[in-house]
Design an enzyme around this catalytic site. Structure first.
Site, PDB file in Angstrom:
ATOM      1  N   CYS A 113       1.537  -8.776  66.817  1.00 22.44           N
ATOM      2  CA  CYS A 113       1.980  -7.595  66.081  1.00 22.44           C
ATOM      3  C   CYS A 113       1.869  -6.337  66.945  1.00 22.44           C
ATOM      4  O   CYS A 113       2.668  -6.135  67.844  1.00 22.44           O
ATOM      5  CB  CYS A 113       1.245  -7.466  64.763  1.00 22.44           C
ATOM      6  SG  CYS A 113       2.105  -6.385  63.585  1.00 22.44           S
ATOM      7  N   HIS A 221       1.961 -12.627  62.379  1.00 27.43           N
ATOM      8  CA  HIS A 221       0.501 -12.794  62.416  1.00 27.43           C
ATOM      9  C   HIS A 221       0.126 -14.281  62.340  1.00 27.43           C
ATOM     10  O   HIS A 221      -0.164 -14.804  61.264  1.00 27.43           O
ATOM     11  CB  HIS A 221      -0.153 -12.032  61.263  1.00 27.43           C
ATOM     12  CG  HIS A 221      -0.213 -10.558  61.479  1.00 27.43           C
ATOM     13  ND1 HIS A 221      -1.321  -9.914  61.987  1.00 27.43           N
ATOM     14  CD2 HIS A 221       0.723  -9.597  61.280  1.00 27.43           C
ATOM     15  CE1 HIS A 221      -1.079  -8.619  62.079  1.00 27.43           C
ATOM     16  NE2 HIS A 221       0.157  -8.396  61.658  1.00 27.43           N
ATOM     17  N   GLU A 223      -2.622 -15.626  63.234  1.00 30.79           N
ATOM     18  CA  GLU A 223      -4.048 -15.852  62.967  1.00 30.79           C
ATOM     19  C   GLU A 223      -4.300 -16.258  61.516  1.00 30.79           C
ATOM     20  O   GLU A 223      -5.343 -16.833  61.197  1.00 30.79           O
ATOM     21  CB  GLU A 223      -4.869 -14.615  63.327  1.00 30.79           C
ATOM     22  CG  GLU A 223      -4.698 -13.416  62.413  1.00 30.79           C
ATOM     23  CD  GLU A 223      -3.550 -12.499  62.788  1.00 30.79           C
ATOM     24  OE1 GLU A 223      -3.571 -11.319  62.376  1.00 30.79           O
ATOM     25  OE2 GLU A 223      -2.624 -12.953  63.498  1.00 30.79           O
TER      26      GLU A 223
END
Length: 258
Positions: A113, A221, A223
């Site tokens: 990001c 994202h 994660e």
């Protein structure tokens, strides 16, 4: 044997709107520890506290995280406007030279990001302040309401270059991703290769042309649910493998000169 160290770039944060802190999302540390199999180390992104040389020696790789503040437009030669939002000049001063040093050394980094945007700016690119204001573009911002599951839900496709590194790594030319960003690449840096795009043409996956190390970066994202998501897990695994390889090479005894 100790795991190699991944420096996780933090963001400035106020606890209870008063107490200053260097913050890193738990899901970033979990992805690094459990999927990349590395030791997560939160890095204060402030050049008055840490130097690039110290970071390069202490860490084996870096996770360039997302964050609410944006890269200041002065870093890519444009004036500040209200549309650019908030900034963190200390993080800019830490990450941009760090990225350039990592590219030169072949030291692995994974941009996410804001980190994706930092890589482009560090290599000479520019950014749009607000993607959703561009003709024909979609709103890529995080939904303002709902649970975390709803905010990080898969929302659009990303198409990769056939035969490119993301296609090879993920085994598909098209995947579904979340989207939680306002800014995006305007002009790619001279060495930045756009390897994946959203349906509206927004760049979503890049790497640095000719770099000797791992430089994959994504606008979404990964994660979130990194251990179980079929797109996120291979990305963090590949990053971890690159960090392990770099640490192994750094740790080998130097060859004796004749």
């Amino acid at each position: 044997m100790a795991r190699p160290v991944v420096g996780i770039i933090s963001n400035s944060h106020l606890i209870n709107d008063q107490y200053p802190a260097h913050a890193g999302g738990t899901m970033n540390s979990c992805a690094v520890a459990h999927v990349s199999d590395c030791l997560p180390l939160i890095i204060p992104a402030d050049p008055s506290l840490v130097s690039v040389d110290e970071l390069l020696e202490t860490c084996d790789g870096f996770l360039l995280t997302g964050g609410r503040p944006n890269v200041h437009p002065e870093e890519y030669g444009e004036p500040e406007t209200p549309a650019h939002g908030s900034f963190d000049r200390s993080r800019d001063a830490t990450t941009l030279p760090l990225i350039r040093a990592c590219v030169e050394r072949g030291q692995p980094f994974f941009g996410v990001c804001r980190g994706f945007q930092e890589v482009n700016v560090a290599l000479g690119g520019t950014l749009y302040p607000e993607i959703r204001d561009l003709p024909g573009r979609d709103n890529h911002r995080m939904p303002p309401d709902g649970t975390l599951e709803e905010k990080f839900a898969l929302r659009h496709k990303v198409a990769f270059t056939d035969g490119g590194p993301f296609h090879k790594l993920l085994g598909a030319t098209e995947v579904m991703t979340n989207t939680l960003h306002g800014q995006g690449i305007k002009v790619a840096g001279p060495r930045i290769v756009i390897d994946g795009t959203a349906p509206d043409g927004t760049p979503e996956a890049i790497y640095v042309r000719g770099a000797p190390g791992f430089t994959l970066s994504v606008q979404w994202h990964p994660e979130w649910n990194a251990a179980s998501d079929p797109v996120s897990r291979p990305l963090f695994q590949a990053f971890g493998e690159a960090v392990h390889a770099f640490a192994d090479a750094k740790g080998r005894p130097a060859l004796k000169r004749a």
